[in-house]
Design a protein around this motif. Structure first.
Motif, PDB file in Angstrom:
ATOM      1  N   ALA A 136      10.802  14.960   3.771  1.00 60.24           N
ATOM      2  CA  ALA A 136       9.748  14.482   2.870  1.00 60.24           C
ATOM      3  C   ALA A 136       9.788  12.956   2.753  1.00 60.24           C
ATOM      4  CB  ALA A 136       9.905  15.120   1.489  1.00 60.24           C
ATOM      5  N   MET A 137      11.006  12.397   2.675  1.00 60.78           N
ATOM      6  CA  MET A 137      11.129  10.954   2.586  1.00 60.78           C
ATOM      7  C   MET A 137      10.659  10.281   3.868  1.00 60.78           C
ATOM      8  SD  MET A 137      14.489   9.945   0.342  1.00 60.78           S
ATOM      9  CE  MET A 137      15.681  10.622   1.482  1.00 60.78           C
ATOM     10  N   ALA A 138      11.002  10.864   5.014  1.00 59.56           N
ATOM     11  CA  ALA A 138      10.575  10.306   6.299  1.00 59.56           C
ATOM     12  C   ALA A 138       9.051  10.294   6.399  1.00 59.56           C
ATOM     13  CB  ALA A 138      11.179  11.111   7.445  1.00 59.56           C
ATOM     14  N   ALA A 139       8.416  11.366   5.919  1.00 61.12           N
ATOM     15  CA  ALA A 139       6.954  11.433   5.937  1.00 61.12           C
ATOM     16  C   ALA A 139       6.359  10.366   5.024  1.00 61.12           C
ATOM     17  CB  ALA A 139       6.487  12.816   5.509  1.00 61.12           C
ATOM     18  N   ASP A 140       6.994  10.146   3.871  1.00 61.45           N
ATOM     19  CA  ASP A 140       6.519   9.127   2.932  1.00 61.45           C
ATOM     20  C   ASP A 140       6.639   7.727   3.536  1.00 61.45           C
ATOM     21  OD1 ASP A 140       5.880  10.975   1.022  1.00 61.45           O
ATOM     22  OD2 ASP A 140       7.675  10.655  -0.202  1.00 61.45           O
ATOM     23  N   VAL A 141       7.777   7.468   4.208  1.00 61.74           N
ATOM     24  CA  VAL A 141       7.986   6.152   4.817  1.00 61.74           C
ATOM     25  C   VAL A 141       6.945   5.898   5.903  1.00 61.74           C
ATOM     26  CG1 VAL A 141       9.564   4.736   6.199  1.00 61.74           C
ATOM     27  CG2 VAL A 141      10.428   6.023   4.237  1.00 61.74           C
ATOM     28  N   GLU A 142       6.688   6.920   6.727  1.00 61.55           N
ATOM     29  CA  GLU A 142       5.686   6.760   7.783  1.00 61.55           C
ATOM     30  C   GLU A 142       4.310   6.470   7.180  1.00 61.55           C
ATOM     31  OE1 GLU A 142       3.560   9.128  11.510  1.00 61.55           O
ATOM     32  OE2 GLU A 142       5.445   9.893  10.678  1.00 61.55           O
ATOM     33  N   LYS A 143       3.935   7.227   6.158  1.00 60.73           N
ATOM     34  CA  LYS A 143       2.635   7.026   5.524  1.00 60.73           C
ATOM     35  C   LYS A 143       2.527   5.617   4.943  1.00 60.73           C
ATOM     36  CE  LYS A 143      -0.314   8.885   1.852  1.00 60.73           C
ATOM     37  NZ  LYS A 143      -0.408   9.863   0.741  1.00 60.73           N
ATOM     38  N   LEU A 144       3.603   5.174   4.307  1.00 60.67           N
ATOM     39  CA  LEU A 144       3.622   3.850   3.683  1.00 60.67           C
ATOM     40  C   LEU A 144       3.492   2.751   4.733  1.00 60.67           C
ATOM     41  CD1 LEU A 144       3.953   2.219   1.079  1.00 60.67           C
ATOM     42  CD2 LEU A 144       6.432   2.471   1.320  1.00 60.67           C
ATOM     43  N   LEU A 145       4.281   2.846   5.800  1.00 64.21           N
ATOM     44  CA  LEU A 145       4.246   1.823   6.844  1.00 64.21           C
ATOM     45  C   LEU A 145       2.901   1.806   7.567  1.00 64.21           C
ATOM     46  CD1 LEU A 145       7.849   2.082   8.345  1.00 64.21           C
ATOM     47  CD2 LEU A 145       6.912   0.227   6.959  1.00 64.21           C
ATOM     48  N   ARG A 146       2.316   2.976   7.766  1.00 65.15           N
ATOM     49  CA  ARG A 146       0.987   3.014   8.397  1.00 65.15           C
ATOM     50  C   ARG A 146      -0.068   2.365   7.490  1.00 65.15           C
ATOM     51  NH1 ARG A 146       0.462   5.836  13.026  1.00 65.15           N
ATOM     52  NH2 ARG A 146       2.061   7.400  13.572  1.00 65.15           N
ATOM     53  N   SER A 147       0.043   2.595   6.202  1.00 65.86           N
ATOM     54  CA  SER A 147      -0.979   2.093   5.274  1.00 65.86           C
ATOM     55  C   SER A 147      -0.962   0.575   5.157  1.00 65.86           C
ATOM     56  CB  SER A 147      -0.802   2.716   3.887  1.00 65.86           C
ATOM     57  OG  SER A 147       0.285   2.136   3.199  1.00 65.86           O
ATOM     58  N   VAL A 148       0.168  -0.058   5.521  1.00 61.24           N
ATOM     59  CA  VAL A 148       0.269  -1.521   5.412  1.00 61.24           C
ATOM     60  C   VAL A 148       0.408  -2.184   6.780  1.00 61.24           C
ATOM     61  CG1 VAL A 148       1.233  -1.397   3.092  1.00 61.24           C
ATOM     62  CG2 VAL A 148       2.785  -1.414   5.047  1.00 61.24           C
ATOM     63  N   ASP A 149       0.054  -1.435   7.843  1.00 62.96           N
ATOM     64  CA  ASP A 149       0.034  -1.975   9.209  1.00 62.96           C
ATOM     65  C   ASP A 149       1.395  -2.469   9.697  1.00 62.96           C
ATOM     66  OD1 ASP A 149      -2.723  -1.486   9.479  1.00 62.96           O
ATOM     67  OD2 ASP A 149      -3.205  -3.375   8.483  1.00 62.96           O
ATOM     68  N   LEU A 150       2.449  -1.745   9.321  1.00 63.99           N
ATOM     69  CA  LEU A 150       3.787  -2.093   9.816  1.00 63.99           C
ATOM     70  C   LEU A 150       4.395  -0.972  10.661  1.00 63.99           C
ATOM     71  CD1 LEU A 150       5.460  -3.898   6.758  1.00 63.99           C
ATOM     72  CD2 LEU A 150       4.774  -4.933   8.920  1.00 63.99           C
ATOM     73  N   TRP A 151       3.677   0.126  10.843  1.00 61.20           N
ATOM     74  CA  TRP A 151       4.238   1.261  11.564  1.00 61.20           C
ATOM     75  C   TRP A 151       4.591   0.904  13.005  1.00 61.20           C
ATOM     76  CZ3 TRP A 151       6.837   5.396  10.859  1.00 61.20           C
ATOM     77  CH2 TRP A 151       6.908   6.403  11.831  1.00 61.20           C
ATOM     78  N   GLU A 152       3.746   0.128  13.651  1.00 58.70           N
ATOM     79  CA  GLU A 152       4.010  -0.243  15.051  1.00 58.70           C
ATOM     80  C   GLU A 152       5.254  -1.121  15.180  1.00 58.70           C
ATOM     81  OE1 GLU A 152       2.326   1.121  17.508  1.00 58.70           O
ATOM     82  OE2 GLU A 152       1.136   2.183  15.997  1.00 58.70           O
ATOM     83  N   LEU A 153       5.683  -1.711  14.077  1.00 52.85           N
ATOM     84  CA  LEU A 153       6.863  -2.588  14.090  1.00 52.85           C
ATOM     85  C   LEU A 153       8.092  -1.891  13.510  1.00 52.85           C
ATOM     86  CD1 LEU A 153       5.125  -5.836  12.778  1.00 52.85           C
ATOM     87  CD2 LEU A 153       5.778  -5.342  15.140  1.00 52.85           C
ATOM     88  N   ARG A 154       8.022  -0.571  13.342  1.00 51.16           N
ATOM     89  CA  ARG A 154       9.068   0.149  12.610  1.00 51.16           C
ATOM     90  C   ARG A 154      10.461   0.002  13.211  1.00 51.16           C
ATOM     91  NH1 ARG A 154       5.934   3.492  15.477  1.00 51.16           N
ATOM     92  NH2 ARG A 154       6.815   5.119  16.818  1.00 51.16           N
ATOM     93  N   ASP A 155      10.558  -0.172  14.539  1.00 50.66           N
ATOM     94  CA  ASP A 155      11.870  -0.266  15.187  1.00 50.66           C
ATOM     95  C   ASP A 155      12.350  -1.702  15.356  1.00 50.66           C
ATOM     96  OD1 ASP A 155      12.079   2.525  15.457  1.00 50.66           O
ATOM     97  OD2 ASP A 155      10.864   2.488  17.289  1.00 50.66           O
TER      98      ASP A 155
END
Length: 267
Positions: A136-155
């Motif tokens: 659940a936390m991993a899903a929340d982190v992904e949603k949060l990072l996608r919503s602020v345009d940082l998902w592509e930079l996650r690594d």
């Protein structure tokens, strides 16, 4: 200013360090879903006020009162910073405090653990409820990072990000604690005009998307005047003015104390 529910109040909040009074009888009234700024010259006591609200300092006198949506008001004066964060008050710092050797994703995931319910044994044994909570936390982190345009930079390592992205990541990490109130300590410090413009829109975005109340210290007057619903002005630890951006811009005491402009000057 529309009368909405007060979520954070300070009642004659005072901080003394020996014989020096850093903040004197400060009364603030922060209302739900608004963007409120605290401005003033260097050394006016702004960060000291933030530190009292978030538990870094215990006020010498006075109280800090928090009203979570739908709940009774409670005094949080002198509580531990971690307890205040769990109650729904998050903050960033003037100097970026990311885990620089960890990835963007790891920085945000660490913040999510503030509300982790599973204990150490559950984690060590990877018991079902711990695994469920982690997913659940991993899903929340992904949603949060996608919503602020940082998902592509996650690594990416936090230290490898451009300065403006590091600032954004620090704000996102604070968001990961599920706050009701977000305190931003000079979020535009060190930013160029384009980064500041992007930050202005970002602050509006997260206020609306996450239904936040935002309280910020900021020296960048263009940002303050454009985005704030209400502004408080400190000088030598004392509140000298409060009002809308238009009222503050035309307040002669503020112009004299903070902006350092001759009162008879044009503009």
């Amino acid at each position: 200013m529309a009368k909405t529910q007060t979520v954070l109040q300070t009642d004659s909040m005072t901080m003394r360090f020996g014989g020096v009074t850093a903040v004197f009888q400060l009364n603030l009234d922060i209302r739900e879903h608004q963007i409120v700024a605290l401005i003033g010259p260097n050394g006016a006591g702004k960060t000291t006020a933030f530190n009292m609200i978030t538990g870094v300092y215990t006020p010498t006198e006075g109280d800090v009162i928090y009203t979570a949506p739908g709940k009774e008001s409670v005094k949080i004066t002198g509580k531990l910073p971690s307890d205040i964060a769990k109650m729904g008050i998050a903050r960033t710092f003037q100097n970026i405090r990311l885990f620089k050797d960890l990835s963007v994703y790891e920085n945000v995931m660490i913040a999510k653990h503030l509300h982790l319910k599973s204990n150490f044994l559950s984690a060590a044994l990877h018991l079902p409820w711990y695994n469920k909570e982690q997913r659940a936390m991993a899903a929340d982190v992904e949603k949060l990072l996608r919503s602020v345009d940082l998902w592509e930079l996650r690594d990416e390592k936090a230290s490898s990000l451009p300065y403006g992205k590091q600032r954004r990541l620090e704000i996102v990490r604070a968001l990961a604690t599920n706050p009701k109130i977000l305190l931003l300590d000079e979020p535009a410090a060190g930013m160029n005009p384009k980064e500041t413009e992007e930050l202005t829109e970002f602050i509006r975005q997260i206020r609306d998307e996450y239904k936040l109340t935002i309280f910020m210290i900021e020296h960048h007057m263009d940002l303050v005047m454009e985005i704030s619903d209400w502004i408080y002005v400190l000088d030598f630890g004392m509140l000298i003015a409060e009002g809308t951006p238009a009222e503050i811009q035309n307040n002669s005491r503020v112009i004299e104390a903070y902006l350092g402009v001759d009162e008879d000057a044009e503009g």
